[in-house]
Design a protein around this motif. Structure first.
Motif, PDB file in Angstrom:
ATOM      1  N   HIS A 227       0.850  -1.193   0.000  1.00  8.61           N
ATOM      2  CA  HIS A 227       0.000   0.000   0.000  1.00  8.61           C
ATOM      3  C   HIS A 227       0.886   1.244   0.000  1.00  8.61           C
ATOM      4  O   HIS A 227       1.955   1.255   0.600  1.00  8.61           O
ATOM      5  N   SER A 228       0.422   2.297  -0.659  1.00 10.56           N
ATOM      6  CA  SER A 228       1.136   3.570  -0.720  1.00 10.56           C
ATOM      7  C   SER A 228       0.357   4.645   0.031  1.00 10.56           C
ATOM      8  O   SER A 228      -0.889   4.592   0.090  1.00 10.56           O
ATOM      9  N   PHE A 229       1.073   5.610   0.577  1.00  8.35           N
ATOM     10  CA  PHE A 229       0.397   6.720   1.244  1.00  8.35           C
ATOM     11  C   PHE A 229      -0.487   7.485   0.263  1.00  8.35           C
ATOM     12  O   PHE A 229      -1.459   8.147   0.644  1.00  8.35           O
ATOM     13  N   LEU A 230      -0.187   7.352  -1.042  1.00 11.55           N
ATOM     14  CA  LEU A 230      -0.979   8.047  -2.064  1.00 11.55           C
ATOM     15  C   LEU A 230      -2.394   7.480  -2.172  1.00 11.55           C
ATOM     16  O   LEU A 230      -3.298   8.176  -2.640  1.00 11.55           O
ATOM     17  N   ASP A 231      -2.582   6.230  -1.727  1.00 10.53           N
ATOM     18  CA  ASP A 231      -3.907   5.602  -1.818  1.00 10.53           C
ATOM     19  C   ASP A 231      -4.959   6.398  -1.046  1.00 10.53           C
ATOM     20  O   ASP A 231      -6.123   6.461  -1.452  1.00 10.53           O
ATOM     21  N   GLU A 232      -4.566   6.981   0.062  1.00  8.75           N
ATOM     22  CA  GLU A 232      -5.499   7.721   0.910  1.00  8.75           C
ATOM     23  C   GLU A 232      -5.161   9.204   1.011  1.00  8.75           C
ATOM     24  O   GLU A 232      -5.787   9.927   1.782  1.00  8.75           O
ATOM     25  N   TYR A 233      -4.178   9.629   0.248  1.00  7.68           N
ATOM     26  CA  TYR A 233      -3.670  10.992   0.407  1.00  7.68           C
ATOM     27  C   TYR A 233      -4.743  12.057   0.179  1.00  7.68           C
ATOM     28  O   TYR A 233      -4.936  12.950   1.004  1.00  7.68           O
ATOM     29  N   GLU A 234      -5.442  11.994  -0.952  1.00  4.15           N
ATOM     30  CA  GLU A 234      -6.437  13.014  -1.268  1.00  4.15           C
ATOM     31  C   GLU A 234      -7.596  12.975  -0.286  1.00  4.15           C
ATOM     32  O   GLU A 234      -8.124  14.016   0.125  1.00  4.15           O
ATOM     33  N   LYS A 235      -7.997  11.752   0.104  1.00  2.00           N
ATOM     34  CA  LYS A 235      -9.115  11.612   1.045  1.00  2.00           C
ATOM     35  C   LYS A 235      -8.783  12.276   2.385  1.00  2.00           C
ATOM     36  O   LYS A 235      -9.631  12.909   2.998  1.00  2.00           O
ATOM     37  N   ARG A 236      -7.534  12.132   2.820  1.00  2.00           N
ATOM     38  CA  ARG A 236      -7.132  12.723   4.090  1.00  2.00           C
ATOM     39  C   ARG A 236      -7.128  14.243   4.022  1.00  2.00           C
ATOM     40  O   ARG A 236      -7.280  14.929   5.034  1.00  2.00           O
ATOM     41  N   GLY A 237      -6.927  14.781   2.819  1.00  2.00           N
ATOM     42  CA  GLY A 237      -6.860  16.242   2.671  1.00  2.00           C
ATOM     43  C   GLY A 237      -8.217  16.913   2.572  1.00  2.00           C
ATOM     44  O   GLY A 237      -8.310  18.136   2.612  1.00  2.00           O
ATOM     45  N   GLN A 238      -9.280  16.138   2.453  1.00  2.00           N
ATOM     46  CA  GLN A 238     -10.618  16.690   2.341  1.00  2.00           C
ATOM     47  C   GLN A 238     -11.116  17.147   3.713  1.00  2.00           C
ATOM     48  O   GLN A 238     -10.859  16.490   4.735  1.00  2.00           O
ATOM     49  N   PRO A 239     -11.847  18.275   3.765  1.00  2.00           N
ATOM     50  CA  PRO A 239     -12.361  18.766   5.040  1.00  2.00           C
ATOM     51  C   PRO A 239     -13.371  17.792   5.636  1.00  2.00           C
ATOM     52  O   PRO A 239     -14.127  17.134   4.885  1.00  2.00           O
ATOM     53  N   ARG A 240     -13.376  17.698   6.915  1.00  2.00           N
ATOM     54  CA  ARG A 240     -14.306  16.787   7.602  1.00  2.00           C
ATOM     55  C   ARG A 240     -15.516  17.532   8.105  1.00  2.00           C
ATOM     56  O   ARG A 240     -15.465  18.679   8.420  1.00  2.00           O
TER      57      ARG A 240
END
Length: 285
Positions: free
Chosen positions: A272-285
């Motif tokens: 797994h790469s950190f890129l797999d979830e990178y954009e999702k983590r950057g989205q506002p909650r």
């Protein structure tokens, strides 16, 4: 007039008296923390003849005598082709320490002696598989090995420095090739220096490295040959002079890996790469 204690009784008593804090307590801590033993287990304690596995056998006997959750033990010795004097020393120590061993023979040393590439790796895999097989024949659902705290730290460092991976040694794991069987490591929190102290206090002499491929190498007091593992021991010794808590830090680190900071990691054999979830983590909650 009180009778003199036997060697087995003296060794057993020293575990729960003199070395209670450094042997018995961390042994019990590992058994409880990692849920290594369950009621009704039948455990094959695998004895190589060295100090670690012999101490493990005595600790398991002591636990069996005092537990409120009954389990059964078998003490298994595999002779992969030891020289006669090593075999005799194992038998002698088992008798001295009142460990009722079951000994069986294999030709693993003969098989691996003619292998040019990674004979030690092949030997370890063959020995593990053979122990699983024999333990299952004896009705066991678990095998217990004598890997200790220092083995955990050294393995982690070797993987990082020479294997290009951050990989630890688990306190227990399911067998992939023997369904229903588990491997447990009850000495996971016990330090090697305390095992050596117990051995010396009781004037015990165990076999060191009995492998025919390595027995001619220089051997240190604790039985480690001139290998990568010995290199790790020396490295940790030097680091300890700078930071006395270095081993504790490494041990705690493998219990709290911060996956969110890892560029990549493997789970279930999948990278797994950190890129797999990178954009999702950057989205506002």
């Amino acid at each position: 007039m009180a009778r003199d204690l036997t060697a087995a009784e003296t060794a057993q008593r020293s575990i729960i008296k003199k070395y209670r804090r450094v042997l018995w307590n961390p042994f019990i801590a590992a058994v409880k923390r990692y849920e290594l033993i369950s009621p009704g287990d039948r455990i094959a304690v695998c004895i190589s003849g060295g100090k670690d596995s012999m101490l493990l056998a005595k600790l398991m006997q002591e636990l069996q005598n005092h537990t409120v959750a009954p389990f059964e033990l078998a003490f298994l010795v595999m002779d992969p082709g030891y020289r006669r004097e090593n075999r005799e020393q194992i038998e002698s120590n088992a008798k001295l320490l009142d460990i009722p061993v079951t000994i069986f023979e294999s030709d693993i040393f003969d098989v691996t002696a003619v292998v040019e590439k990674n004979p030690c790796y092949l030997c370890a895999r063959m020995r593990r598989g053979t122990l699983y097989s024999r333990a299952r024949e004896l009705g066991c659902n678990k095998i217990a090995l004598g890997h200790h705290f220092n083995d955990v730290i050294e393995t982690t460092l070797m993987g990082l420095l020479y294997g290009s991976q951050i990989q630890a040694m688990l306190p227990k794991l399911h067998s992939k090739n023997f369904p229903g069987m588990e491997l447990i490591r009850p000495l996971y929190c016990v330090h090697e220096e305390d095992i050596i102290a117990w051995k010396n206090y009781n004037h015990l002499e165990f076999i060191q490295c009995a492998c025919r491929l390595t027995e001619n190498r220089t051997v240190e007091e604790d039985g480690a040959s001139n290998s990568k593992r010995q290199e790790m021991k020396e490295l940790i010794s030097r680091l300890r002079k700078i930071n006395p808590n270095v081993e504790k830090s490494i041990f705690q680190a493998i219990h709290g890996v911060q996956l969110d900071t890892m560029v990549g990691y493997k789970a279930g054999g999948v990278l797994h790469s950190f890129l797999d979830e990178y954009e999702k983590r950057g989205q506002p909650r």
